[in-house]
Design a protein around this motif. Structure first.
Motif, PDB file in Angstrom:
ATOM      1  N   ARG A   5       0.852  -1.016   0.084  1.00 49.38           N
ATOM      2  CA  ARG A   5      -0.082   0.141  -0.045  1.00 49.38           C
ATOM      3  C   ARG A   5       0.994   1.199   0.030  1.00 49.38           C
ATOM      4  O   ARG A   5       1.099   1.736   0.975  1.00 49.38           O
ATOM      5  CB  ARG A   5      -0.957  -0.179   1.241  1.00 49.38           C
TER       6      ARG A   5
ATOM      7  N   GLU B 123      -9.392   0.873   4.944  1.00 45.30           N
ATOM      8  CA  GLU B 123      -8.489   1.772   4.191  1.00 45.30           C
ATOM      9  C   GLU B 123      -8.052   2.908   5.066  1.00 45.30           C
ATOM     10  O   GLU B 123      -7.099   3.460   4.921  1.00 45.30           O
ATOM     11  CB  GLU B 123      -8.992   2.207   2.986  1.00 45.30           C
TER      12      GLU B 123
ATOM     13  N   VAL C 194      -5.359   7.664   4.687  1.00 46.01           N
ATOM     14  CA  VAL C 194      -5.411   6.230   4.282  1.00 46.01           C
ATOM     15  C   VAL C 194      -4.181   5.698   3.588  1.00 46.01           C
ATOM     16  O   VAL C 194      -3.439   6.583   3.044  1.00 46.01           O
ATOM     17  CB  VAL C 194      -6.724   6.369   3.237  1.00 46.01           C
ATOM     18  N   TRP C 195      -4.172   4.391   3.614  1.00 47.10           N
ATOM     19  CA  TRP C 195      -3.211   3.679   2.526  1.00 47.10           C
ATOM     20  C   TRP C 195      -3.798   3.075   1.546  1.00 47.10           C
ATOM     21  O   TRP C 195      -4.498   2.455   1.588  1.00 47.10           O
ATOM     22  CB  TRP C 195      -2.307   2.777   3.601  1.00 47.10           C
ATOM     23  N   GLN C 196      -3.419   3.228   0.468  1.00 44.76           N
ATOM     24  CA  GLN C 196      -3.843   2.654  -0.998  1.00 44.76           C
ATOM     25  C   GLN C 196      -2.838   2.069  -1.743  1.00 44.76           C
ATOM     26  O   GLN C 196      -1.843   2.221  -1.515  1.00 44.76           O
ATOM     27  CB  GLN C 196      -4.805   3.643  -1.602  1.00 44.76           C
ATOM     28  N   ARG C 197      -3.446   1.046  -2.502  1.00 43.07           N
ATOM     29  CA  ARG C 197      -2.281   0.391  -3.501  1.00 43.07           C
ATOM     30  C   ARG C 197      -2.270   1.386  -4.779  1.00 43.07           C
ATOM     31  O   ARG C 197      -1.132   1.454  -5.374  1.00 43.07           O
ATOM     32  CB  ARG C 197      -3.288  -0.855  -4.097  1.00 43.07           C
TER      33      ARG C 197
ATOM     34  N   ASP D  23      -7.008   4.052  -6.709  1.00 44.82           N
ATOM     35  CA  ASP D  23      -7.852   3.711  -5.361  1.00 44.82           C
ATOM     36  C   ASP D  23      -8.280   4.807  -4.352  1.00 44.82           C
ATOM     37  O   ASP D  23      -9.503   4.960  -3.802  1.00 44.82           O
ATOM     38  CB  ASP D  23      -6.977   2.859  -4.625  1.00 44.82           C
ATOM     39  N   VAL D  24      -7.371   5.977  -4.479  1.00 47.37           N
ATOM     40  CA  VAL D  24      -7.734   7.217  -3.812  1.00 47.37           C
ATOM     41  C   VAL D  24      -8.772   7.592  -4.425  1.00 47.37           C
ATOM     42  O   VAL D  24     -10.096   8.016  -3.406  1.00 47.37           O
ATOM     43  CB  VAL D  24      -6.599   8.170  -3.425  1.00 47.37           C
TER      44      VAL D  24
ATOM     45  N   LEU E  88     -11.987   5.414  -3.227  1.00 41.19           N
ATOM     46  CA  LEU E  88     -12.382   5.614  -2.104  1.00 41.19           C
ATOM     47  C   LEU E  88     -13.327   7.013  -1.878  1.00 41.19           C
ATOM     48  O   LEU E  88     -14.352   6.867  -1.006  1.00 41.19           O
ATOM     49  CB  LEU E  88     -11.225   5.621  -0.864  1.00 41.19           C
TER      50      LEU E  88
END
Length: 348
Positions: A241, A268, A285-288, A292-293, A296
Motif C-alpha cells: 500500500r 483503508e 488512508v493507505w492505498q495500492r 484507489d484514492v 475511495l
C-alpha cells in the motif's frame, strides 16, 4: 543484509499482522499461531527489523483527562529548504511523524505536547526561528476515532486472530478506567521501549536498572490506562500500500460522533480524527494506487452524503513515522525516541 536484498513473503506479512495484534507476544505463541517454530518466528522478525521493513515501538501519552494535546502542523516552506527542514524537525522528540505533501502545504508535522503552552513555545520559539518556514497553521486533535495503532494487515485467518486475542494489559489490551500518570521514573522505560518495543525483561532491566518485578508492575500500570501504547509498524510499500493520502473534510458537528466510528471501521482508514480549524475532520488512508484514492472518495460520498471532502493531499514521502526516520522507500533507518515531556526548545 541490506534492506534492498530483503523481500517480504506471505509468512512475513502474517508475522507482522500477528505482532500488530500482540506486539509483545512471546515467540512461542507467535510460532504456534503461524505454524512455525519459535526460533523461526524470531529469526524472521530479526530479518525484517534489521532491514527496516517492520518494527515495534512504544510511546507514552498523557491520560485523556490531562491537558496534553496532539497537533497537526501545516508548514509552508521555501522550496529549497523543504528537505533540510524535514530532516531537522525529524530529530525533535515531540515530533511523531512528518509528511511531505503534494499540495495544500509542504510539510505536515504531527507532534504531541503535555499542554498548549508547550505547543505555543514550540511553534513560536522552535518553528518560528527556523529559516525557510514561511507559515505555520496549527490544527488540534479534539477526538480520535481511528489511529494507526489499530490499522491491520489482513494476513491472518479468523482462528489465528482469535488465538492472538489479548486480554492482558501489558502489550496493548483494552485500557481500563483506572487512572495512571507517566511519572518521571517511567520516562527512561518509555524511551527504551520506543527504540525497541520488543525489548525483553533482561534487556529492559539492564537498560533501566529496574528489577523484573518492578518492570512488570510499571508496564501493567501504564498499559492498563493507555498511558503507554505498543505498536507494530510496517513500511507501506512492503505492505503493498505505497500510496498515503489525507482528506481534510467537513461534517456537521452533531454528526461527528456518529459518522466518525463508522469511518473508523473501513479497512483503508488509518487515521480518523476530529480537529480544530476550517475543516473539522482528517482522514488518512493507505492505498495500492492513486486510482484507489479516487475510488475511495467516491465511495465515501455515496455512503456519507453529509461528508464533504474539502482537500485531497497525496504524500510524496514520509520522512518520519511514529519516531522512526524513514528512507526514500519508507523503511526505517533509525529511531528518534518520542518524549513529549521534554522541554520543547532544544538547548542552544
Amino acid at each position: 543484509m541490506s534492506g534492498d536484498e530483503v523481500r517480504v513473503d506471505e509468512l512475513d506479512l502474517a508475522l507482522v499482522n500477528a505482532l500488530q495484534l500482540r506486539p509483545r507476544a512471546p515467540w512461542s505463541l507467535l510460532g504456534q499461531t503461524l505454524g512455525i517454530s519459535p526460533v523461526t518466528a524470531a529469526r524472521r522478525w530479526q530479518r525484517l527489523s534489521e532491514a527496516g521493513i517492520a518494527w515495534v515501538t512504544a510511546y507514552g501519552l498523557p491520560h485523556p483527562e490531562d491537558r496534553g494535546c496532539v497537533a497537526y502542523l501545516d508548514l509552508d516552506c521555501a522550496p529549497g529548504r523543504i528537505g533540510q527542514l524535514a530532516d531537522e524537525l525529524a530529530e525533535d522528540p515531540h515530533v511523531m511523524s512528518i509528511e511531505h505533501f503534494s499540495q495544500g502545504c509542504d510539510l505536515v508535522v504531527t507532534a504531541a505536547f503535555t499542554d498548549l503552552a508547550a505547543l505555543s513555545r514550540y511553534t513560536a520559539e522552535r518553528l518560528g526561528r527556523l529559516p525557510g518556514i514561511n507559515a505555520v497553521r496549527v490544527h488540534l486533535a479534539t477526538g480520535f476515532y481511528a489511529e494507526g495503532i489499530r490499522w491491520r494487515l489482513d494476513s491472518l485467518d479468523p482462528p489465528q486472530r482469535v488465538e492472538l486475542h489479548d486480554d492482558q494489559p501489558t502489550g496493548g489490551g483494552k485500557p481500563s478506567a483506572a487512572r495512571a500518570e507517566v511519572r518521571e521514573e517511567d520516562r527512561e522505560l518509555l524511551i527504551r521501549l520506543g527504540v525497541d518495543g520488543r525489548l525483553d525483561q533482561a534487556g529492559l532491566a539492564a537498560a533501566t536498572g529496574l528489577t523484573p518485578s518492578t518492570l512488570r508492575r510499571r508496564l501493567d500500570r501504564l498499559a492498563a490506562s493507555d498511558a503507554i501504547r505498543f505498536r507494530c509498524e510496517i513500511a507501506a510499500r512492503d505492505a503493498g500500500r505505497p500510496i498515503l493520502a489525507t482528506f481534510r473534510a467537513d461534517l456537521p458537528p452533531d454528526r461527528l460522533d456518529t459518522v466518525g466510528p463508522q469511518l473508523a471501521r473501513l479497512p483503508e482508514i488509518r487515521l480518523c480524527v476530529s480537529v480544530t480549524g476550517p475543516h473539522n475532520l482528517v482522514l488518512s488512508v493507505w492505498q495500492r494506487s492513486l486510482a484507489d484514492v479516487q475510488r475511495l472518495e467516491t465511495s465515501l460520498a455515496r455512503r456519507f452524503p453529509d461528508l464533504r471532502v474539502a482537500e485531497r493531499r497525496v504524500s510524496l514521502r514520509t520522512v518520519k513515522r511514529m519516531g522512526r526516520i524513514l528512507d526514500a522507500d519508507g523503511r526505517a533507518v533509525r529511531a528518534v525516541p518520542m518524549d513529549i515531556w521534554r522541554d520543547p526548545i532544544p538547548e542552544a
